[in-house]
Design an enzyme around this catalytic site. Sequence first.
Site, PDB file in Angstrom:
ATOM      1  N   SER A 229      -1.826 -11.466 -26.095  1.00 34.82           N
ATOM      2  CA  SER A 229      -1.552 -12.808 -25.576  1.00 34.82           C
ATOM      3  C   SER A 229      -0.699 -13.596 -26.560  1.00 34.82           C
ATOM      4  O   SER A 229      -0.759 -13.388 -27.772  1.00 34.82           O
ATOM      5  CB  SER A 229      -2.862 -13.537 -25.271  1.00 34.82           C
ATOM      6  N   GLY A 231      -0.086 -17.311 -26.252  1.00 30.16           N
ATOM      7  CA  GLY A 231      -0.172 -18.733 -25.926  1.00 30.16           C
ATOM      8  C   GLY A 231       0.605 -19.073 -24.668  1.00 30.16           C
ATOM      9  O   GLY A 231       0.523 -18.339 -23.671  1.00 30.16           O
ATOM     10  N   GLY A 234       2.515 -16.591 -22.465  1.00 28.25           N
ATOM     11  CA  GLY A 234       1.835 -15.661 -21.570  1.00 28.25           C
ATOM     12  C   GLY A 234       1.283 -14.460 -22.300  1.00 28.25           C
ATOM     13  O   GLY A 234       0.802 -14.581 -23.422  1.00 28.25           O
ATOM     14  N   GLY A 260      -7.990 -17.674 -24.721  1.00 31.33           N
ATOM     15  CA  GLY A 260      -8.060 -16.225 -24.866  1.00 31.33           C
ATOM     16  C   GLY A 260      -9.382 -15.658 -24.346  1.00 31.33           C
ATOM     17  O   GLY A 260      -9.413 -14.581 -23.737  1.00 31.33           O
ATOM     18  N   ASP A 261     -10.466 -16.394 -24.564  1.00 35.25           N
ATOM     19  CA  ASP A 261     -11.775 -15.951 -24.069  1.00 35.25           C
ATOM     20  C   ASP A 261     -11.735 -15.870 -22.540  1.00 35.25           C
ATOM     21  O   ASP A 261     -12.308 -14.960 -21.931  1.00 35.25           O
ATOM     22  CB  ASP A 261     -12.883 -16.929 -24.503  1.00 35.25           C
TER      23      ASP A 261
HETATM   24  N1  ATP Z   1      -0.162 -24.129 -23.554  1.00 31.89           N
HETATM   25  C1  ATP Z   1      -0.380 -23.203 -22.620  1.00 31.89           C
HETATM   26  N2  ATP Z   1       0.186 -23.312 -21.393  1.00 31.89           N
HETATM   27  C2  ATP Z   1      -0.027 -22.398 -20.433  1.00 31.89           C
HETATM   28  N3  ATP Z   1      -0.800 -21.306 -20.621  1.00 31.89           N
HETATM   29  C3  ATP Z   1      -1.385 -21.127 -21.811  1.00 31.89           C
HETATM   30  C4  ATP Z   1      -1.215 -22.057 -22.881  1.00 31.89           C
HETATM   31  N4  ATP Z   1      -1.933 -21.612 -23.937  1.00 31.89           N
HETATM   32  C5  ATP Z   1      -2.523 -20.460 -23.539  1.00 31.89           C
HETATM   33  N5  ATP Z   1      -2.201 -20.162 -22.266  1.00 31.89           N
HETATM   34  C6  ATP Z   1      -2.648 -19.008 -21.467  1.00 31.89           C
HETATM   35  O1  ATP Z   1      -3.805 -18.457 -22.073  1.00 31.89           O
HETATM   36  C7  ATP Z   1      -3.576 -17.100 -22.475  1.00 31.89           C
HETATM   37  C8  ATP Z   1      -4.294 -16.810 -23.791  1.00 31.89           C
HETATM   38  O2  ATP Z   1      -3.856 -17.744 -24.752  1.00 31.89           O
HETATM   39  P1  ATP Z   1      -3.722 -17.418 -26.321  1.00 31.89           P
HETATM   40  O3  ATP Z   1      -2.717 -16.376 -26.548  1.00 31.89           O
HETATM   41  O4  ATP Z   1      -3.504 -18.742 -26.969  1.00 31.89           O
HETATM   42  O5  ATP Z   1      -5.163 -16.829 -26.632  1.00 31.89           O
HETATM   43  P2  ATP Z   1      -6.001 -16.846 -27.999  1.00 31.89           P
HETATM   44  O6  ATP Z   1      -5.108 -17.129 -29.158  1.00 31.89           O
HETATM   45  O7  ATP Z   1      -6.786 -15.596 -28.014  1.00 31.89           O
HETATM   46  O8  ATP Z   1      -6.979 -18.080 -27.718  1.00 31.89           O
HETATM   47  P3  ATP Z   1      -8.492 -18.352 -28.220  1.00 31.89           P
HETATM   48  O9  ATP Z   1      -8.397 -19.627 -28.980  1.00 31.89           O
HETATM   49  O10 ATP Z   1      -9.308 -18.508 -26.974  1.00 31.89           O
HETATM   50  O11 ATP Z   1      -8.927 -17.199 -29.035  1.00 31.89           O
HETATM   51  C9  ATP Z   1      -2.055 -16.954 -22.550  1.00 31.89           C
HETATM   52  O12 ATP Z   1      -1.660 -15.618 -22.305  1.00 31.89           O
HETATM   53  C10 ATP Z   1      -1.600 -17.908 -21.455  1.00 31.89           C
HETATM   54  O13 ATP Z   1      -1.639 -17.276 -20.186  1.00 31.89           O
HETATM   55 MG    MG Z   2      -8.587 -15.274 -28.995  1.00 28.32          MG
END
Ligand code: ATP
Ligand code: MG
Length: 327
Positions: A229, A231, A234, A260-261
């Site tokens: 992922s 953010g 996508g 991400g969760d």
């Molecule tokens: N600002 C945003 N706008 C639209 N979609 C988002 C945004 N931030 C996250 N997402 C969606 O959420 C998914 C997972 O986000 P991210 O990659 O930030 O996960 P993470 O870093 O594992 O988060 P976590 O803090 O839950 O561990 C992304 O693939 C996207 O689809």
């Molecule tokens: Mg995460």
Amino acid sequence: MTVPAFRVATLTLNPALDLTVRADGWRRGEVNLGQSLQFDAGGKGVNVASFLADWGLGVTATGLLGDENPEQFEALFREKGVRDEFLRVPGPTRVGVKLVDAAAQETTDINLPGLTATPELLADLDARLDALAADHDAFVLAGSVPPGVGRDFYARLTARLRAAGRYVALDTSGAALQMALAADPLPNLLKPNIHELEAALGRSLGGEDDVLDAARELLGRGAALVAVSQGEEGALLVTAGEVVRARPPRVEVVSTVGAGDAMVSGLIAARAEGLGLADAARRATSFSLGAITRLGAHLPPRAELDAFAAQVTVETVGQREAMGREP
Ligand SMILES: Nc1ncnc2c1ncn2[C@@H]1O[C@H](COP(=O)(O)OP(=O)(O)OP(=O)(O)O)[C@@H](O)[C@H]1O
Ligand SMILES: [Mg+2]
């Protein structure tokens, strides 16, 4: 004939109780007025359990929970119908204090120490996990490991659960992820964000080709699905036969905590229904969008998730033969 329901167990070794205090304009060393105070039960596995229960799956949550402050967790599990299989441990679950100055748009964090696991506790936890392996189809191992737990904990547990024929998803970071990625077998599902994957592999993943190479390396060693992922950009989802990129639409973000969760939860929900990769990417991204458009680890109603899913752009990457499977 009825199909037995798909049951999921989530493991949270290091849950956290968040205390959010809003005190606009507060100043160090002075007497300040506050506006509100709120406790939230958190931790990655707890969040996944909460999302999956909202979706309607049967969920069990286990891990280590301090016996001094379990009330918010117990209330959450009760409200959502999550089966509570957490071990109670003497002492407090770690508390994260968030001091919010909404006027200045500033948050100050104070993280308190939490539990330390003992060998006896870990033996009890092993027994609990083995019992759960008897009647749960999938396990989500999520979050950091607290003091007292070896960094190879997830690697060893993955081996045990996979040997029992269970589907294992892992979402962690740092040394725990690094050790799990070096182990054999790997979890079935990995959902690192790009930074976690770079850190665990010890190299930077500049372009899509680098990310694909890294994912294929993990698939080659036994993972079935690697979702990286990124953010708001996508995610890239990679299996042995297919690669898709899922791009979210622009939305009004309330809090990205748990994005991400929610994605992990959506991938498990997709697995429960046997969805193909493109549909799984859509479903997972809709869960993330549901999560970031509200406070806390909660999903909106199904109709709203379906509307988000319809707005996700899913492209097949460099594998023309997979195009026919697009909806
Ligand atoms: N600002 C945003 N706008 C639209 N979609 C988002 C945004 N931030 C996250 N997402 C969606 O959420 C998914 C997972 O986000 P991210 O990659 O930030 O996960 P993470 O870093 O594992 O988060 P976590 O803090 O839950 O561990 C992304 O693939 C996207 O689809
Ligand atoms: Mg995460």
